[in-house]
Design an enzyme around this catalytic site. Sequence first.
Site, PDB file in Angstrom:
ATOM      1  N   ARG A 167      -1.444   4.722   9.479  1.00  0.00           N
ATOM      2  CA  ARG A 167      -0.702   3.820   8.511  1.00  0.00           C
ATOM      3  C   ARG A 167       0.409   4.917   7.690  1.00  0.00           C
ATOM      4  O   ARG A 167       1.166   4.717   7.227  1.00  0.00           O
ATOM      5  CB  ARG A 167      -1.185   3.180   7.411  1.00  0.00           C
ATOM      6  CG  ARG A 167      -2.147   1.865   8.019  1.00  0.00           C
ATOM      7  CD  ARG A 167      -2.615   1.044   6.866  1.00  0.00           C
ATOM      8  NE  ARG A 167      -1.210   0.504   6.089  1.00  0.00           N
ATOM      9  CZ  ARG A 167      -1.280  -0.556   5.198  1.00  0.00           C
ATOM     10  NH1 ARG A 167      -2.140  -0.961   4.672  1.00  0.00           N
ATOM     11  NH2 ARG A 167      -0.176  -1.067   4.845  1.00  0.00           N
TER      12      ARG A 167
ATOM     13  N   HIS B 267     -10.018  -2.153  -1.149  1.00  0.00           N
ATOM     14  CA  HIS B 267      -9.268  -1.481  -2.228  1.00  0.00           C
ATOM     15  C   HIS B 267      -9.794  -2.138  -3.453  1.00  0.00           C
ATOM     16  O   HIS B 267     -10.614  -3.151  -3.609  1.00  0.00           O
ATOM     17  CB  HIS B 267      -7.934  -1.907  -1.956  1.00  0.00           C
ATOM     18  CG  HIS B 267      -7.054  -1.371  -0.824  1.00  0.00           C
ATOM     19  ND1 HIS B 267      -6.316  -2.013   0.069  1.00  0.00           N
ATOM     20  CD2 HIS B 267      -7.018  -0.113  -0.345  1.00  0.00           C
ATOM     21  CE1 HIS B 267      -5.824  -1.319   0.667  1.00  0.00           C
ATOM     22  NE2 HIS B 267      -6.259  -0.106   0.708  1.00  0.00           N
TER      23      HIS B 267
ATOM     24  N   ASP C 100       0.837  -1.275  -0.041  1.00  0.00           N
ATOM     25  CA  ASP C 100      -0.247   0.065   0.032  1.00  0.00           C
ATOM     26  C   ASP C 100       0.756   1.194  -0.023  1.00  0.00           C
ATOM     27  O   ASP C 100       0.315   2.381  -0.583  1.00  0.00           O
ATOM     28  CB  ASP C 100      -0.940   0.226   1.177  1.00  0.00           C
ATOM     29  CG  ASP C 100      -1.830  -1.165   0.982  1.00  0.00           C
ATOM     30  OD1 ASP C 100      -2.519  -1.114  -0.189  1.00  0.00           O
ATOM     31  OD2 ASP C 100      -2.456  -1.618   2.068  1.00  0.00           O
TER      32      ASP C 100
ATOM     33  N   ARG D 215      -9.706   4.894   1.135  1.00  0.00           N
ATOM     34  CA  ARG D 215      -8.186   5.364   1.527  1.00  0.00           C
ATOM     35  C   ARG D 215      -7.844   6.136   0.250  1.00  0.00           C
ATOM     36  O   ARG D 215      -6.736   7.045   0.602  1.00  0.00           O
ATOM     37  CB  ARG D 215      -7.615   3.977   1.591  1.00  0.00           C
ATOM     38  CG  ARG D 215      -8.177   3.106   2.569  1.00  0.00           C
ATOM     39  CD  ARG D 215      -7.638   3.430   4.002  1.00  0.00           C
ATOM     40  NE  ARG D 215      -8.246   2.668   4.906  1.00  0.00           N
ATOM     41  CZ  ARG D 215      -7.557   1.453   5.290  1.00  0.00           C
ATOM     42  NH1 ARG D 215      -6.248   1.313   4.762  1.00  0.00           N
ATOM     43  NH2 ARG D 215      -7.871   0.704   6.151  1.00  0.00           N
TER      44      ARG D 215
ATOM     45  N   CYS E 204      -0.943  -7.681  -1.031  1.00  0.00           N
ATOM     46  CA  CYS E 204      -0.545  -6.766  -0.223  1.00  0.00           C
ATOM     47  C   CYS E 204       0.592  -6.924   0.526  1.00  0.00           C
ATOM     48  O   CYS E 204       1.084  -6.184   1.062  1.00  0.00           O
ATOM     49  CB  CYS E 204      -1.851  -6.819   0.916  1.00  0.00           C
ATOM     50  SG  CYS E 204      -3.249  -6.824   0.352  1.00  0.00           S
TER      51      CYS E 204
HETATM   52  C1  CIR Z   1      -5.476  -1.897   6.223  1.00  0.00           C
HETATM   53  O1  CIR Z   1      -6.848  -2.024   6.618  1.00  0.00           O
HETATM   54  O2  CIR Z   1      -4.904  -0.981   5.822  1.00  0.00           O
HETATM   55  C2  CIR Z   1      -4.933  -3.280   6.390  1.00  0.00           C
HETATM   56  N1  CIR Z   1      -5.485  -3.914   7.552  1.00  0.00           N
HETATM   57  C3  CIR Z   1      -5.230  -4.200   5.345  1.00  0.00           C
HETATM   58  C4  CIR Z   1      -4.520  -3.609   4.078  1.00  0.00           C
HETATM   59  C5  CIR Z   1      -4.609  -4.754   2.747  1.00  0.00           C
HETATM   60  N2  CIR Z   1      -3.809  -3.992   1.626  1.00  0.00           N
HETATM   61  C6  CIR Z   1      -4.252  -4.155   0.454  1.00  0.00           C
HETATM   62  O3  CIR Z   1      -5.236  -4.779   0.085  1.00  0.00           O
HETATM   63  N3  CIR Z   1      -3.241  -3.916  -0.440  1.00  0.00           N
END
Ligand code: CIR
Length: 243
Positions: free
Chosen positions: A72, A148, A53, A118, A235
């Site tokens: 984050r 996402h 991400d 996001r 991810c």
């Molecule tokens: C979040 O909510 O940011 C993390 N728990 C999960 C992120 C997953 N990332 C992705 O799908 N690229």
Amino acid sequence: MISGLTSQDLGQPDYNLALNQHQSYVRALKACGLELLELPPLESFPDSTFVEDVAIVTEKGAVLTRPGAPSRTGEINFIHPVLKRYFPLIYMVQPPGTVDAGDVLRIENHFIIGLSKRTNTEGARQVSRFLTQLGFTTTQIQVRSGLHLKSEVSYLGRGYLLTTSTYQDEPEFAELQRLVLPSEEAYAANSIQVNGTVLIPSGFPTVKSLVEGAGFNTRSLYMTEFEKVDGGLSCLSLRFRLE
Ligand code: CIR
């Protein structure tokens, strides 16, 4: 990672099982011929294992994102020095833009940027500009369900798209061969093709047969503990080829 953000109601991840699943993921990427750089854990950033991400990495240059969840944002300070080792040119998303690269889907030399909770329009605009400067084309679509864009759609290469029914009629994907997943297998829409092998989550038989039917080899990986915190196969790594 057991304290990661989540929209699921699947309970807390089992940390040791998550470590085992992560090790299997690492082994699978190596078996597909990748050279890996494994980063140390960041205990104060429970979602930092979802390293995808925080950056968009291409053979022409990289973009450091600005993750949309406040908890984050600080992850970028740790990934930036790592990216500098590989990319002389790194663009950085500036406030008030926010982008999670889980919303950025590459299809050959075209990028589709999903607008989501996001990724805001300003972030998408900045990323579009950077990618255009690198020589790519971009478009934007609205993320209609899931965390996402790539939670529900993956490009496998050779013109094949794995998607949930949410995007099966999306005009952006009209020219691709769409492998549409049944709703009970939606989690497996986040799968990755690595050097010809498609890594898919274990326990999704329809996805496996659709992908194999399209002529890909598959390798299944248990992802249950990452699913509990909204994470999938894409991810957990940043994958790139340098020119
Ligand atoms: C979040 O909510 O940011 C993390 N728990 C999960 C992120 C997953 N990332 C992705 O799908 N690229």
